[in-house]
Design an enzyme around this catalytic site. Structure first.
Site, PDB file in Angstrom:
ATOM      1  N   CYS A  67       0.812  -1.217   0.000  1.00  0.00           N
ATOM      2  CA  CYS A  67       0.000   0.000   0.000  1.00  0.00           C
ATOM      3  C   CYS A  67       0.844   1.265   0.000  1.00  0.00           C
ATOM      4  O   CYS A  67       0.331   2.355  -0.250  1.00  0.00           O
ATOM      5  CB  CYS A  67      -0.925   0.017   1.213  1.00  0.00           C
TER       6      CYS A  67
ATOM      7  N   HIS B 249      -9.020   3.471  -1.898  1.00  0.00           N
ATOM      8  CA  HIS B 249      -7.663   2.978  -1.686  1.00  0.00           C
ATOM      9  C   HIS B 249      -7.200   2.196  -2.914  1.00  0.00           C
ATOM     10  O   HIS B 249      -7.294   0.973  -2.971  1.00  0.00           O
ATOM     11  CB  HIS B 249      -7.641   2.101  -0.433  1.00  0.00           C
TER      12      HIS B 249
END
Length: 384
Positions: free
Chosen positions: A88, A328
């Site tokens: 991420c 995201h």
């Protein structure tokens, strides 16, 4: 080593959301074109590109040369293209490398591009791709969420432990979700913009106690890009420092990355006018209040309940809606965080604008080692 000053002169994000009809390359191309236009440069001026993506290899089998493939229609072909895959935190890692290339004097213009397509006809493939960012050698006991994300199981376990030590966190988790959605309502690139209430959060589907659907970040497609150049007089957004750390047992990667950014910049938490934190779930944001110095240990819940991290607060967090509402898109997330902070420093964030920001901090983390993130990048920007 002496580093020269670097400016962020081009900023771009695509709309985040479900883009089933778009390719990864088309999203990347849109972000590149917009960032170059914003910087007032052409593809021929760019001397290095760093491309960020986390899941394409798992979802489509495209490995090893993702940047060369995704950027082949952008006019950047032929220049050095580096690929970053750091879970991420891939996007902020790309920004870190592009900044270093310019700061070291190796190039005068570099671009960091992040793109991700997480929506897949088989949602379990998407969850599997995300889980590939965890240490697979560890047991999953206590972390698995039936039909869902190992990461949310880990966050939920952390939230339960925090609640046992400091008191129930459900009200605070709902407040984080409501705050971030309120910010996203004024962000045209956010995936979810309809305001929500604490009752809406409570009514949403349970994921893993105490997390509910509206306190967890969604699957998202999207892209973002930043252009880094050697700083010139009049540049409005400059990089004070970027720090990248990795997992080490017994210490928090977020705390280490932020502390090093503070140390190297000579600034402290109270001097930061806006934050972007990695709210993969509402508890992740709350925990980071304490790790980056917004709140004292055990006081993270109070920070959001007292309005400190929302509009008009002394430490506004995730003014674009964050991962919870902007979405995201793994490889684009860190760059989208920096894009928002750049807009804040430029004074172009519209209704979500923070009053007179001077120093802003992004902390983007990724991967999971069983008790903490695998890596974290803290980037501190200053207004010119």
């Amino acid at each position: 080593m002496s580093l020269r000053e670097v400016a962020v002169t081009g900023i771009a994000t695509t709309p985040f959301g479900k883009h089933l009809d778009r390719s990864l390359g088309s999203l990347a191309s849109e972000a590149v074109a917009a960032a170059l236009d914003d910087a007032g440069v052409g593809p021929g001026d760019v001397e290095q590109a760093v491309f960020s993506n986390a899941a394409e290899g798992v979802l489509t089998g495209q490995e090893m040369i993702r940047g060369q493939v995704a950027l082949k229609g952008t006019g950047l072909a032929g220049i050095p293209i580096l690929n970053t895959e750091n879970a991420c935190a891939s996007g902020s890692a790309a920004a870190h490398l592009a900044w270093l290339a310019v700061a070291s004097g190796q190039v005068d213009v570099a671009i960091a591009v992040g793109a991700e397509k997480l929506f897949h006809p088989d949602k379990q493939r998407s969850f599997f791709a995300i889980e590939s960012g965890t240490d697979r050698s560890l047991t999953r006991e206590g972390e698995d969420v039936e039909g869902g994300s190992v990461m949310m199981g880990a966050y939920a376990a952390g939230a339960r432990a925090y609640a046992e030590a400091h008191g129930d966190v459900r009200e605070a988790l709902a407040a984080v979700a409501v705050k971030n959605r309120a910010y996203a309502a004024d962000n045209p690139h956010a995936q979810f913009r309809t305001p929500i209430t604490a009752d809406d959060v409570e009514a949403s589907r349970p994921v893993a106690d105490p997390l509910r659907l509206l306190t967890c970040s969604p699957l998202t497609d999207g892209a973002a890009a930043l252009v880094f150049t050697a700083a010139q007089p009049g540049d409005r957004v400059r990089v004070a420092v970027s720090t990248l750390v990795s997992y080490r047992e017994g210490s928090s990667v977020v705390e280490r990355a932020a502390s090093e950014a503070y140390r190297r910049s000579g600034l402290g938490p109270t001097e930061i006018d806006a934050f972007q934190l990695h709210d993969a779930c509402a508890f992740a944001e709350l925990a980071q209040y304490e790790q980056v110095g917004i709140a004292e240990p055990g006081k993270g819940a109070a920070a959001v309940l007292e309005g400190r991290t929302g509009p008009g607060g002394d430490a506004p967090v995730n003014t674009d809606g964050g991962l919870l509402s902007r979405g995201h898109a793994l490889g684009a997330t860190g760059l989208a965080q920096l894009a928002e902070l750049g807009r804040q420093l430029r004074g172009t964030a519209g209704a979500r604008q923070v009053a007179d920001p001077r120093h802003v901090l992004s902390v983007n983390s990724g991967g999971w080692m069983g008790g903490d993130y695998a890596t974290s990048v803290a980037t501190l920007l200053v207004g010119g």
